[in-house]
Structure formats: C-alpha cells, structure tokens
Scaffold this motif. Structure first.
Motif, PDB file in Angstrom:
ATOM      1  N   VAL A  80      14.217  57.924  37.169  1.00  0.00           N
ATOM      2  CA  VAL A  80      13.357  58.017  35.980  1.00  0.00           C
ATOM      3  C   VAL A  80      11.906  58.215  36.386  1.00  0.00           C
ATOM      4  O   VAL A  80      11.200  59.078  35.846  1.00  0.00           O
ATOM      5  CB  VAL A  80      13.516  56.748  35.114  1.00  0.00           C
ATOM      6  CG1 VAL A  80      12.408  56.663  34.065  1.00  0.00           C
ATOM      7  CG2 VAL A  80      14.871  56.748  34.427  1.00  0.00           C
ATOM      8  N   PRO A  94      14.884  54.402  31.332  1.00  0.00           N
ATOM      9  CA  PRO A  94      15.498  55.594  30.736  1.00  0.00           C
ATOM     10  C   PRO A  94      15.105  55.841  29.288  1.00  0.00           C
ATOM     11  O   PRO A  94      14.854  56.990  28.896  1.00  0.00           O
ATOM     12  CB  PRO A  94      16.994  55.299  30.866  1.00  0.00           C
ATOM     13  CG  PRO A  94      17.103  54.431  32.075  1.00  0.00           C
ATOM     14  CD  PRO A  94      15.883  53.569  32.041  1.00  0.00           C
ATOM     15  N   GLY A  95      15.029  54.795  28.481  1.00  0.00           N
ATOM     16  CA  GLY A  95      14.666  54.976  27.083  1.00  0.00           C
ATOM     17  C   GLY A  95      13.274  55.553  26.913  1.00  0.00           C
ATOM     18  O   GLY A  95      13.035  56.385  26.019  1.00  0.00           O
ATOM     19  N   ARG A  98      13.383  59.285  27.796  1.00  0.00           N
ATOM     20  CA  ARG A  98      13.971  60.064  26.702  1.00  0.00           C
ATOM     21  C   ARG A  98      12.971  60.208  25.555  1.00  0.00           C
ATOM     22  O   ARG A  98      12.813  61.295  24.979  1.00  0.00           O
ATOM     23  CB  ARG A  98      15.248  59.400  26.201  1.00  0.00           C
ATOM     24  CG  ARG A  98      16.008  60.268  25.199  1.00  0.00           C
ATOM     25  CD  ARG A  98      17.207  59.539  24.612  1.00  0.00           C
ATOM     26  NE  ARG A  98      18.047  60.456  23.850  1.00  0.00           N
ATOM     27  CZ  ARG A  98      17.783  60.867  22.616  1.00  0.00           C
ATOM     28  NH1 ARG A  98      16.673  60.458  22.001  1.00  0.00           N
ATOM     29  NH2 ARG A  98      18.596  61.699  21.986  1.00  0.00           N
ATOM     30  N   LEU A 101      10.235  62.734  26.486  1.00  0.00           N
ATOM     31  CA  LEU A 101      10.700  64.116  26.466  1.00  0.00           C
ATOM     32  C   LEU A 101      11.061  64.563  25.053  1.00  0.00           C
ATOM     33  O   LEU A 101      10.918  65.738  24.710  1.00  0.00           O
ATOM     34  CB  LEU A 101      11.903  64.277  27.394  1.00  0.00           C
ATOM     35  CG  LEU A 101      11.625  64.026  28.881  1.00  0.00           C
ATOM     36  CD1 LEU A 101      12.864  64.299  29.713  1.00  0.00           C
ATOM     37  CD2 LEU A 101      10.457  64.866  29.374  1.00  0.00           C
ATOM     38  N   ALA A 102      11.508  63.639  24.217  1.00  0.00           N
ATOM     39  CA  ALA A 102      11.804  63.992  22.826  1.00  0.00           C
ATOM     40  C   ALA A 102      10.535  64.387  22.073  1.00  0.00           C
ATOM     41  O   ALA A 102      10.582  65.210  21.155  1.00  0.00           O
ATOM     42  CB  ALA A 102      12.484  62.821  22.122  1.00  0.00           C
ATOM     43  N   LEU A 127      21.840  57.764  31.527  1.00  0.00           N
ATOM     44  CA  LEU A 127      20.597  58.535  31.451  1.00  0.00           C
ATOM     45  C   LEU A 127      20.899  59.989  31.094  1.00  0.00           C
ATOM     46  O   LEU A 127      20.265  60.570  30.196  1.00  0.00           O
ATOM     47  CB  LEU A 127      19.857  58.463  32.785  1.00  0.00           C
ATOM     48  CG  LEU A 127      18.648  59.398  32.948  1.00  0.00           C
ATOM     49  CD1 LEU A 127      17.546  59.020  31.969  1.00  0.00           C
ATOM     50  CD2 LEU A 127      18.136  59.368  34.387  1.00  0.00           C
ATOM     51  N   GLY A 130      21.916  60.351  27.459  1.00  0.00           N
ATOM     52  CA  GLY A 130      20.783  60.292  26.535  1.00  0.00           C
ATOM     53  C   GLY A 130      19.970  61.565  26.522  1.00  0.00           C
ATOM     54  O   GLY A 130      19.537  62.038  25.462  1.00  0.00           O
ATOM     55  N   LEU A 131      19.774  62.170  27.689  1.00  0.00           N
ATOM     56  CA  LEU A 131      18.966  63.393  27.761  1.00  0.00           C
ATOM     57  C   LEU A 131      19.705  64.603  27.201  1.00  0.00           C
ATOM     58  O   LEU A 131      19.094  65.490  26.608  1.00  0.00           O
ATOM     59  CB  LEU A 131      18.538  63.648  29.208  1.00  0.00           C
ATOM     60  CG  LEU A 131      17.590  62.617  29.820  1.00  0.00           C
ATOM     61  CD1 LEU A 131      17.268  62.984  31.263  1.00  0.00           C
ATOM     62  CD2 LEU A 131      16.316  62.482  29.010  1.00  0.00           C
ATOM     63  N   LEU A 134      19.146  65.785  23.623  1.00  0.00           N
ATOM     64  CA  LEU A 134      17.924  66.489  23.214  1.00  0.00           C
ATOM     65  C   LEU A 134      18.169  67.991  23.328  1.00  0.00           C
ATOM     66  O   LEU A 134      18.514  68.497  24.399  1.00  0.00           O
ATOM     67  CB  LEU A 134      16.750  66.068  24.096  1.00  0.00           C
ATOM     68  CG  LEU A 134      16.426  64.569  24.089  1.00  0.00           C
ATOM     69  CD1 LEU A 134      15.306  64.260  25.084  1.00  0.00           C
ATOM     70  CD2 LEU A 134      16.034  64.102  22.699  1.00  0.00           C
ATOM     71  N   ILE A 137      16.614  70.181  26.214  1.00  0.00           N
ATOM     72  CA  ILE A 137      16.831  69.762  27.597  1.00  0.00           C
ATOM     73  C   ILE A 137      18.093  70.435  28.146  1.00  0.00           C
ATOM     74  O   ILE A 137      19.129  70.475  27.487  1.00  0.00           O
ATOM     75  CB  ILE A 137      16.981  68.233  27.700  1.00  0.00           C
ATOM     76  CG1 ILE A 137      15.740  67.519  27.146  1.00  0.00           C
ATOM     77  CG2 ILE A 137      17.248  67.813  29.137  1.00  0.00           C
ATOM     78  CD1 ILE A 137      14.496  67.718  27.964  1.00  0.00           C
TER      79      ILE A 137
END
Length: 562
Positions: A80, A94-95, A98, A101-102, A127, A130-131, A134, A137
């Motif tokens: 991360v 990680p949150g 995310r 990047l969101a 991780l 979650g990505l 998006l 991504i």
C-alpha cells in the motif's frame, strides 16, 4: 529509444505480450488480468517487460503503467505504501488507498508480481478485490499455478493469461531466443534467511531496510515500547531514502506518551542531526496533555485574542483552543461547526469557518474584546469583520467556497472555480477584489502582510495572498495588482494546505502537497526544507518564531528549525 517502440518480450512470448497490450487497450475487458503458470515459465520476465516499457516517459496512455509493487516477501502495508508513493497520494492502509484512488478518476494501471511469494497473500487479495471495484483501475497480478491465491483471484472474474498454455509462445522465436540465451529461465534461487530484527531497538529500526521493518511489525503485534505504533502511524514516509536522523525524527513525532520512557531519549539522540527539532507532538491516544482529536483545520499566532494559542477544528466540528507551547487545553468555542473545511481568526477575535458545503460561519473567541458602555451604544452596526464576511459571501455567491485565510489587513475566500476573493479590512465600503488564479478548485489559502514603500515615501504594509490549487500550483497575488505570472511552487500533486507568515527570518511559506510532502520555504533566503510526517496533512501554520505546526487525522506536531 522512442517510447512508442517496444522491444520484443523474451523467450518467444510475443503472443502473451500482444495479449497483455490488447487487454490494456480494450475498455470492455475485465479490470483484472491474472498472469499465471508454473515456476520458471517466465511470468516475472513478461511483467518486467511490461513495466519497463509501460513506465517510460511518452508511453501511449493505453499502454501506460502507473504503479508497480513486487510482492515477494512483502506484506500488505509495504504494498500500500509503495503504491501510494508511486501514485502521488498518501495512504496508510488498504481502505485509505482505495479511497484516495476512488477520488481521482484518471485511468490507473497497477502491476503486482509474485503474489504467491507474499507474506500475507489473503490480505493482498482483499486489496486487489477492493481496487478492482473501481472502474478506472486496471490490475495485472501474477500468481503461480497451484497456489491458493489463484482460485481466489479467479473468483474475481479476471482475464487469465496462463503461460503454461502453448499458444502464448511463438515456438520459432522461442528457439531463436534460447540459441542466444543458453541459460534457462528456471525458478529463482532460494533466498538466504536473514537474521531477525530487534524491533524494540531504535537504532536498529532507524538503519534497517524499512520494508523489512514494516513486514516484521505486521507479523509481530508486540508494541515494542511504542515503536511499532509510531512506525505504522508514520506509514509511507518511512519508505523514503531517509538518513537515520530523519527517520528518527519522523518516529519521534509519531511517538505516543505511553511509550517506554527509554525510547524517546534514544530517538532524540538519533534525530540530533536532522534539520528539524521536535518541540512537541500530540498523537491519537495521548492523555498528558490530551490529544485534541483529528485536526481538520488550525490557526495560530494571530495578533490579539489568539496570541499564544492554537485554534483547532476536529471531525465533530468542535473548535478547541490549545496552548502553543505544548498543546495543553485552553478552552473551546461554545458553538461547533460541522464538517469544517477551513478556518481563520481575524484580528478582532472573529473566527471565520468554511464548511464542506461551502457555507461561511462566524464565531467569537471567548477572549475577544467586546465594546461596552457608550462605545457599544454608538457603534451598534456590523463590525469590519462582519462587513468583510458579508462581502465575501456576496462575491462567492454562485460557487462553493473551499478555503479561507486572514491577516491583520485582509481576509480572503476561495472557491471551486479557482477564484480568490479578498476584502481589505480597512476599506469602509467592504468591496471584494476577485481574481481567478487556478485551473480547478482552490484547496488552500494564506494571507500575510508584507512591508512596502508607499508613493509618499512612507513605509507601510500590504496584504499578499498565497493560494494552492488542485492544479498543483501555488500562486501569489497582491490584491489590486496583477498576480505573479510564475507559480511560487509547482508539482504534479494537488496542494493540501498552506501557511505564510512574516517571521524573524523574513517571509516564510509552508506548503503541504497531496503526496504527504511538506515544503518549508524561507523566501528571503531562497532556502527550502522538507518534512514528511506520514499521514495526510490537513492543515499547516507557521508561527512568528518560524515554528511549523502540522495537523493530521492522527497528530498535531510542532517543529522548529535546528
């Protein structure tokens, strides 16, 4: 080499390389590509080819690689922090990555080799999961055939590139490549076991490989006398190529008051060679004095009622006063303001606050002077601050306000269109002067009064406005004059916070960027120093002594130049 010309992949992997590039360019393709195959089949070599070419300047946007983090021997935190640094954001978990990047809808391609060799594959799969959610991504993840990570990744419905399948190799080109490269690819040599780190020794963790220290702290949950918590709080700042003294200073700023009493003196000694000296810090969990909560905005060292204290806004809208000398509690304003975006204190004790919706609120400091007796009867109209606030609201009526700042002579308000509006407090008409200084939103403001020679030869002062934008520029503007054509500072990162003060050393400007870097400019001396506290910086202030105050969600820090 021309960035548009790519060398051929090694070992006859042209079909696999072409498939990767086609996947990158196909907007309808799955957002995850799983590269798999047996040990030694060339997975890592193919991804190295993709990264080497995809990160060159001038690479076509549809082939561009933006982030690359080898996972072998690493945990989720190193991954991360590495990605956050490469992508120009700050994230400790990680949150947070995310979320960062969101908030940025630009296309982003991330390559993650060797998931099968990571220390915590399950956390890394979370991780990735979650990505992948998006839309902008794209992820390329390598995992060896037969590893438990492969079924978990296939559950995310990826495009799969299995290099054990023969159609991903051109036999003729593979044979030609082997003729000139007689050594087979084969699996990588086994790594030699390293001696475990002594994680409760400040000298060890300030000199060891920071990735090793981070991975060790992920698997060892002992608090190590407070060092582990300080390390994890500092986050990606520690992955930089710090001198041991700089790393010790960052850890010292993140150390809680419950740490082993032997740790702080050891870090202070190690940090003695750093360009900064820590005067004090208050971090989450401190009780003596108590941590004032997440710092969304702060103001300090204003003339008049705020002198010697800081005004701090937290996540619940509480406006606290704390001592400038040690952050001890010094009162609070009775009325909170929810969702504070920015604040400033005016000379008469008025506090001006902009909330996240762009609304302007005013409060009074408890110690602000109030007119009494005959003066109160004769002067029952709006104050200069109230008139200024009204003029600013009128000037920015059509746009959402984003930042506010004030000096003894002026108050400034900025908005999402890049405009800055200024009212001179000595102007009885209270009219606002406006100028568009940025492309996109203004994210931070500072106003400082500087000495000028007037037309009659007398010395005087005039306000100078600094603004920082989402466009990565810091601009300077003297209201009533043409703004400076060249930015004072510029980086490919948004500005998070600004502070400007006339200190004993002259005009001083502090800038916090979106990637966590703080720049401290002594403009008269053309001197620039830096500091990275680790967490995202929400607010800055510089005192008349030149001390730098840093507000984050985790800490309130006061530094002085050494």
């Amino acid at each position: 080499m021309n960035a548009g010309i790519w060398a051929r992949p090694a070992a006859g992997r042209e079909p696999a390389g072409a498939a990767l590039l086609s996947w990158l360019a196909d907007p309808a393709a799955p957002r995850l590509c799983l590269v798999t195959g047996s040990a030694g089949c060339g997975k890592s070599q193919l991804l190295a080819w993709l990264v080497a070419h995809g990160t060159r300047p001038g690479t076509a946007p549809e082939r561009r690689v933006h982030g690359f983090a080898p996972l072998s021997g690493q945990g989720v935190l190193v991954t991360v922090w590495t990605l956050a640094e490469q992508l120009g954001v700050t994230a400790r978990a990680p949150g947070e990555l995310r979320a960062a990047l969101a908030a940025d809808q630009r296309r982003t391609v991330i390559v993650l080799p060797d998931l099968h060799a990571a220390t915590d594959p399950l956390s890394l799969i979370d991780l990735v999961s979650g990505l992948v959610g998006l839309e902008h991504i794209r992820l390329v993840v390598e995992a060896r055939t037969g590893d438990d990570a492969v079924p978990a990744l296939k559950a995310l419905a990826p495009a799969v590139l299995d290099l054990d399948e023969p159609h991903w190799t051109d036999p003729a080109r593979a044979e030609a490549w082997r003729a000139t490269h007689p050594t087979p690819l084969g699996p990588p040599p086994a790594e030699t076991a390293e001696e475990p780190l002594n994680l409760d020794d400040p000298d060890v963790i300030c000199t060891a490989d920071p990735s090793r220290v981070t991975t060790a702290y992920e698997t060892n949950l002992d608090e190590q006398g407070g060092l582990r918590a300080a390390w994890l709080r500092a986050g990606q700042s520690l992955l930089h190529d710090h001198e041991p003294a700089d790393r010790a200073l960052v850890l010292l700023a993140g150390l809680g008051d419950g740490a082993d009493p032997r740790v702080r003196p050891a870090l202070e000694q190690l940090a003695s060679g750093a360009p900064w000296r820590l005067l004090w810090s208050r971090v989450r969990g401190d009780v003596t004095p108590p941590w004032p909560g997440p710092v969304l905005a702060l103001a300090s060292d204003s003339p008049g009622p705020l002198e010697g204290r800081l005004l701090v806004a937290d996540h619940q809208g509480t406006l606290r006063l704390v001592s400038l000398s040690d952050a001890a509690p010094a009162g609070r304003l009775p009325e909170p303001v929810r969702d504070v975006a920015d604040l400033c204190a005016l000379p008469d004790g008025t506090v001006a606050v902009v909330d996240s919706e762009g609304r302007l609120h005013t409060r009074r400091l408890p110690t602000a002077p109030r007119p009494s007796g005959l003066a109160a009867l004769l002067d029952d109209g709006p104050s200069a601050s109230e008139r200024a606030a009204g003029a600013l609201v009128t000037a920015a009526a059509d746009e959402r306000a984003t930042a506010i700042a004030a000096s003894e002579l002026a108050v400034a308000l900025a908005d999402v269109t890049g405009q800055v509006h200024v009212v001179l407090l000595g102007n009885p008409k209270g009219e606002a002067l406006s100028e568009r200084l940025h492309e996109g939103s203004v994210r931070a403001l500072a106003v400082v009064d500087v000495a000028v020679d007037r037309a009659d030869g007398a010395a005087g002062r005039t306000p100078l406005v600094y603004s920082g934008g989402a466009d990565g520029r810091v601009r300077a503007w003297g209201p009533g004059h043409v703004p400076m054509g060249v930015p004072v500072a510029e980086r490919p990162r948004p500005v998070n916070a600004l502070a400007a003060t006339m200190t004993k050393a002259g005009l001083t400007l502090a800038v916090a960027w979106g990637d966590g870097l703080i720049e401290y400019h002594r403009l008269d001396a053309q001197e620039r120093l830096t500091f990275r506290p680790g967490p995202p910086v929400n607010s800055l202030s510089v005192t008349g002594e030149g001390d730098l105050l840093i507000g984050t969600d985790e800490s309130l820090i006061c530094l002085r130049l050494a």
